[in-house]
Design a protein around this motif. Structure first.
Motif, PDB file in Angstrom:
ATOM      1  N   PRO A 171       0.815  -1.214   0.000  1.00  0.00           N
ATOM      2  CA  PRO A 171       0.000   0.000   0.000  1.00  0.00           C
ATOM      3  C   PRO A 171       0.849   1.266   0.000  1.00  0.00           C
ATOM      4  CG  PRO A 171      -0.827  -1.577   1.597  1.00  0.00           C
ATOM      5  CD  PRO A 171       0.499  -2.097   1.135  1.00  0.00           C
ATOM      6  N   THR A 172       0.389   2.281  -0.707  1.00  0.00           N
ATOM      7  CA  THR A 172       1.071   3.564  -0.815  1.00  0.00           C
ATOM      8  C   THR A 172       0.184   4.656  -0.232  1.00  0.00           C
ATOM      9  OG1 THR A 172       2.331   2.944  -2.789  1.00  0.00           O
ATOM     10  CG2 THR A 172       1.949   5.303  -2.448  1.00  0.00           C
ATOM     11  N   LEU A 173       0.781   5.555   0.522  1.00  0.00           N
ATOM     12  CA  LEU A 173       0.056   6.721   1.033  1.00  0.00           C
ATOM     13  C   LEU A 173       0.271   7.880   0.068  1.00  0.00           C
ATOM     14  CD1 LEU A 173      -1.560   8.267   3.179  1.00  0.00           C
ATOM     15  CD2 LEU A 173       0.610   8.731   4.360  1.00  0.00           C
ATOM     16  N   LEU A 174      -0.822   8.441  -0.438  1.00  0.00           N
ATOM     17  CA  LEU A 174      -0.765   9.534  -1.406  1.00  0.00           C
ATOM     18  C   LEU A 174      -1.275  10.813  -0.748  1.00  0.00           C
ATOM     19  CD1 LEU A 174      -0.203  10.273  -4.390  1.00  0.00           C
ATOM     20  CD2 LEU A 174      -2.591   9.695  -4.882  1.00  0.00           C
ATOM     21  N   GLU A 181      -0.631  -3.468 -10.075  1.00  0.00           N
ATOM     22  CA  GLU A 181      -1.730  -2.959  -9.253  1.00  0.00           C
ATOM     23  C   GLU A 181      -1.154  -1.996  -8.225  1.00  0.00           C
ATOM     24  OE1 GLU A 181      -5.534  -4.503  -6.631  1.00  0.00           O
ATOM     25  OE2 GLU A 181      -3.698  -5.693  -6.622  1.00  0.00           O
ATOM     26  N   LEU A 182      -1.741  -0.803  -8.151  1.00  0.00           N
ATOM     27  CA  LEU A 182      -1.307   0.202  -7.197  1.00  0.00           C
ATOM     28  C   LEU A 182      -2.410   0.373  -6.150  1.00  0.00           C
ATOM     29  CD1 LEU A 182       0.792   2.369  -6.388  1.00  0.00           C
ATOM     30  CD2 LEU A 182      -0.470   3.993  -7.833  1.00  0.00           C
ATOM     31  N   VAL A 183      -2.106   0.016  -4.912  1.00  0.00           N
ATOM     32  CA  VAL A 183      -3.055   0.153  -3.803  1.00  0.00           C
ATOM     33  C   VAL A 183      -2.713   1.438  -3.058  1.00  0.00           C
ATOM     34  CG1 VAL A 183      -3.958  -0.870  -1.696  1.00  0.00           C
ATOM     35  CG2 VAL A 183      -3.256  -2.350  -3.605  1.00  0.00           C
ATOM     36  N   VAL A 184      -3.677   2.355  -2.936  1.00  0.00           N
ATOM     37  CA  VAL A 184      -3.389   3.651  -2.315  1.00  0.00           C
ATOM     38  C   VAL A 184      -4.370   3.977  -1.194  1.00  0.00           C
ATOM     39  CG1 VAL A 184      -2.293   4.654  -4.367  1.00  0.00           C
ATOM     40  CG2 VAL A 184      -4.750   4.911  -4.036  1.00  0.00           C
ATOM     41  N   ASP A 185      -3.829   4.603  -0.160  1.00  0.00           N
ATOM     42  CA  ASP A 185      -4.614   5.331   0.831  1.00  0.00           C
ATOM     43  C   ASP A 185      -4.367   6.804   0.528  1.00  0.00           C
ATOM     44  OD1 ASP A 185      -5.341   2.956   2.134  1.00  0.00           O
ATOM     45  OD2 ASP A 185      -3.531   2.996   3.373  1.00  0.00           O
ATOM     46  N   VAL A 186      -5.416   7.593   0.417  1.00  0.00           N
ATOM     47  CA  VAL A 186      -5.276   8.990   0.015  1.00  0.00           C
ATOM     48  C   VAL A 186      -5.599   9.909   1.185  1.00  0.00           C
ATOM     49  CG1 VAL A 186      -5.885  10.747  -1.684  1.00  0.00           C
ATOM     50  CG2 VAL A 186      -6.025   8.323  -2.308  1.00  0.00           C
ATOM     51  N   LEU A 187      -4.709  10.839   1.446  1.00  0.00           N
ATOM     52  CA  LEU A 187      -4.971  11.912   2.404  1.00  0.00           C
ATOM     53  C   LEU A 187      -5.154  13.191   1.601  1.00  0.00           C
ATOM     54  CD1 LEU A 187      -5.154  13.168   5.212  1.00  0.00           C
ATOM     55  CD2 LEU A 187      -2.648  13.232   5.295  1.00  0.00           C
ATOM     56  N   GLY A 229      -9.391  16.410  -1.785  1.00  0.00           N
ATOM     57  CA  GLY A 229     -10.330  15.332  -1.533  1.00  0.00           C
ATOM     58  C   GLY A 229     -11.190  15.021  -2.746  1.00  0.00           C
ATOM     59  N   LEU A 230     -11.467  16.030  -3.575  1.00  0.00           N
ATOM     60  CA  LEU A 230     -12.216  15.785  -4.810  1.00  0.00           C
ATOM     61  C   LEU A 230     -11.374  15.001  -5.800  1.00  0.00           C
ATOM     62  CD1 LEU A 230     -14.049  19.213  -5.324  1.00  0.00           C
ATOM     63  CD2 LEU A 230     -14.803  17.184  -4.058  1.00  0.00           C
ATOM     64  N   VAL A 231     -10.051  15.223  -5.774  1.00  0.00           N
ATOM     65  CA  VAL A 231      -9.156  14.415  -6.601  1.00  0.00           C
ATOM     66  C   VAL A 231      -9.170  12.968  -6.109  1.00  0.00           C
ATOM     67  CG1 VAL A 231      -6.779  14.122  -7.419  1.00  0.00           C
ATOM     68  CG2 VAL A 231      -7.693  16.426  -7.074  1.00  0.00           C
ATOM     69  N   ALA A 232      -9.185  12.779  -4.778  1.00  0.00           N
ATOM     70  CA  ALA A 232      -9.266  11.427  -4.209  1.00  0.00           C
ATOM     71  C   ALA A 232     -10.542  10.729  -4.678  1.00  0.00           C
ATOM     72  CB  ALA A 232      -9.219  11.493  -2.687  1.00  0.00           C
ATOM     73  N   ARG A 233     -11.642  11.455  -4.714  1.00  0.00           N
ATOM     74  CA  ARG A 233     -12.897  10.864  -5.172  1.00  0.00           C
ATOM     75  C   ARG A 233     -12.851  10.536  -6.657  1.00  0.00           C
ATOM     76  NH1 ARG A 233     -18.093  14.105  -3.421  1.00  0.00           N
ATOM     77  NH2 ARG A 233     -19.008  12.286  -4.463  1.00  0.00           N
ATOM     78  N   SER A 293      -8.541   3.403   0.913  1.00  0.00           N
ATOM     79  CA  SER A 293      -9.213   4.334   1.831  1.00  0.00           C
ATOM     80  C   SER A 293      -8.870   5.759   1.427  1.00  0.00           C
ATOM     81  CB  SER A 293      -8.771   4.087   3.282  1.00  0.00           C
ATOM     82  OG  SER A 293      -7.399   4.408   3.439  1.00  0.00           O
ATOM     83  N   ALA A 294      -9.672   6.683   1.881  1.00  0.00           N
ATOM     84  CA  ALA A 294      -9.400   8.103   1.643  1.00  0.00           C
ATOM     85  C   ALA A 294      -9.868   8.890   2.855  1.00  0.00           C
ATOM     86  CB  ALA A 294     -10.102   8.608   0.384  1.00  0.00           C
ATOM     87  N   VAL A 295      -9.045   9.836   3.286  1.00  0.00           N
ATOM     88  CA  VAL A 295      -9.396  10.719   4.400  1.00  0.00           C
ATOM     89  C   VAL A 295      -9.579  12.128   3.840  1.00  0.00           C
ATOM     90  CG1 VAL A 295      -8.691  11.674   6.619  1.00  0.00           C
ATOM     91  CG2 VAL A 295      -8.125   9.301   6.052  1.00  0.00           C
ATOM     92  N   PHE A 296     -10.758  12.694   4.038  1.00  0.00           N
ATOM     93  CA  PHE A 296     -11.058  14.048   3.590  1.00  0.00           C
ATOM     94  C   PHE A 296     -10.802  15.021   4.739  1.00  0.00           C
ATOM     95  CE2 PHE A 296     -14.560  11.572   1.290  1.00  0.00           C
ATOM     96  CZ  PHE A 296     -13.783  11.385   0.149  1.00  0.00           C
TER      97      PHE A 296
END
Length: 373
Positions: A106-109, A173-179, A185-189, A209-212
């Motif tokens: 997993p990668t944190l973006l 496959e790139l697995v990401v958690d987005v902050l 946050g709209l880019v994350a969506r 996952s994504a944290v807004f």
């Protein structure tokens, strides 16, 4: 105590010229200050009022519609795309992204918001917190710099996936958690909800996952065309009242938008208009919005803890504009609620209390936010 931008009024055809230059008229409305609890009273406020004029290079009429895209041209030259790896060393600058290594886990973006860059948006995160994140992801922490004025979030996401497709094996496959902060946050969506519009070329992008954080999922009234001046005023005052948020970097972008607004148009500001509650982009995104288990959200209702007159006045103005709890830029409940739909489950929300005085650009300096992250 607030700073406001004012633009030349339209001139009558027979206005004439002064010393060879076009005569410009500025209309400055006189607004009595509302009560802020400050003991100086209105006279003390008025005594500090100073008018300053910023003269931008004259735009000849022959430019026509080109004047509508001033901010976008500046953004392409100075604030375009970039990706870099966070190493945990002081600051968020690091080496270029190595795509094959990112697919090993997993990668944190980290995705910044409006007018900002990654190095300033997340700079308030303490060094030990940042190192802990880097360690938790085995070094797979990436900052995504992107233009926020002239292109919409899906275009931002498209650029990212094009880089992924160009740098990773076909079956990767790139697995990401987005902050994501603010518009980030709209880019994350866009990553999570609009993958059918992204060029992956057989590769897979899994948003785990994504944290807004202060995200305008329901939009912000400051981004509609009638309130674009209020958006610029708000950010100008944020930079003045809270100068430790990369003020110089952000102010450069604000000034470029001010120049464009002076031409009287909002064309070419697709990135800003993507946050317009009644705009096409957000309406389309939220048409089928529903609760996503992988989403979490942090939002605040700003209230100053001191009797600082400028902060008190900012809070009064924002409350009047929004008519609801807000962090001076984004309505609090709009971070997790879209119309009648809950985008974020109730147990995955953090509402920052008034007494903590968290504004839109100071989330990551809050110990409460750091703990929850």
């Amino acid at each position: 105590g607030l700073l406001t931008w004012h633009y030349p009024a339209e001139q009558p055809a027979d206005a004439g010229e002064t010393r060879g230059d076009e005569l410009l008229t500025y209309r400055i409305p006189l607004r009595a200050p509302e009560s802020t609890g400050d003991t100086r009273g209105p006279v003390g406020w008025l005594a500090k009022k100073v008018l300053r004029v910023l003269a931008f290079q004259h735009l000849d009429a022959v430019l026509g519609r080109a004047g509508s895209y001033l901010a976008g041209r500046w953004e392409r030259k100075h604030r375009w795309y970039g990706l870099r790896t966070v190493t945990g060393a002081p600051g968020l600058d690091g080496p270029p992204v190595d795509w094959p290594s990112l697919t090993t886990g997993p990668t944190l973006l980290l995705v910044h918001g409006t007018f900002s860059r990654g190095a300033t948006a997340f700079s308030a995160l303490p060094a030990d917190e940042l190192r802990a994140l880097v360690d938790a992801y085995d070094g797979r922490v990436v900052v995504f710099d992107h233009p926020t004025i002239s292109v919409d979030p899906i275009t931002n996401a498209q650029w990212f996936t094009e880089q992924f497709a160009a740098g990773a094996p076909t079956d990767a496959e790139l697995v990401v958690d987005v902050l994501g902060h603010s518009r980030g946050g709209l880019v994350a969506r866009a990553f999570a909800e609009q993958q059918d519009r992204l060029a992956l070329g057989g590769r897979r992008l899994d948003v785990r996952s994504a944290v807004f954080v202060g995200v305008p999922n329901a939009g912000t009234v400051l981004a509609d065309t009638e309130h674009l001046g209020d958006l610029l005023d708000t950010y100008t005052n944020l930079l003045d009242a809270f100068p430790d948020i990369g003020a110089v970097d952000v102010l450069q972008v604000v000034l470029e938008v001010v120049k464009q607004v002076a031409t009287g148009v909002a064309e070419g500001l697709d990135g800003l208009m993507s946050m317009n509650p009644s705009g096409d982009y957000l309406r389309g995104l939220n048409k089928d919005a529903s609760q996503q288990i992988a989403y979490a959200a942090i939002a605040a209702d700003f209230a100053p803890t001191s009797r600082n007159p400028r902060q008190l006045a900012m809070d009064l103005v924002a409350d009047r504009l929004f008519g609801s709890a807000n962090d001076l830029v984004v309505p609090r409940d709009g971070a997790w609620q879209v119309d009648d739909n809950a985008l974020v489950a109730a147990d995955r929300r953090l509402s920052i209390a008034d007494e903590q005085a968290v504004s839109h650009n100071s989330y990551f300096a809050s110990p409460a936010v750091q703990r929850r992250l």
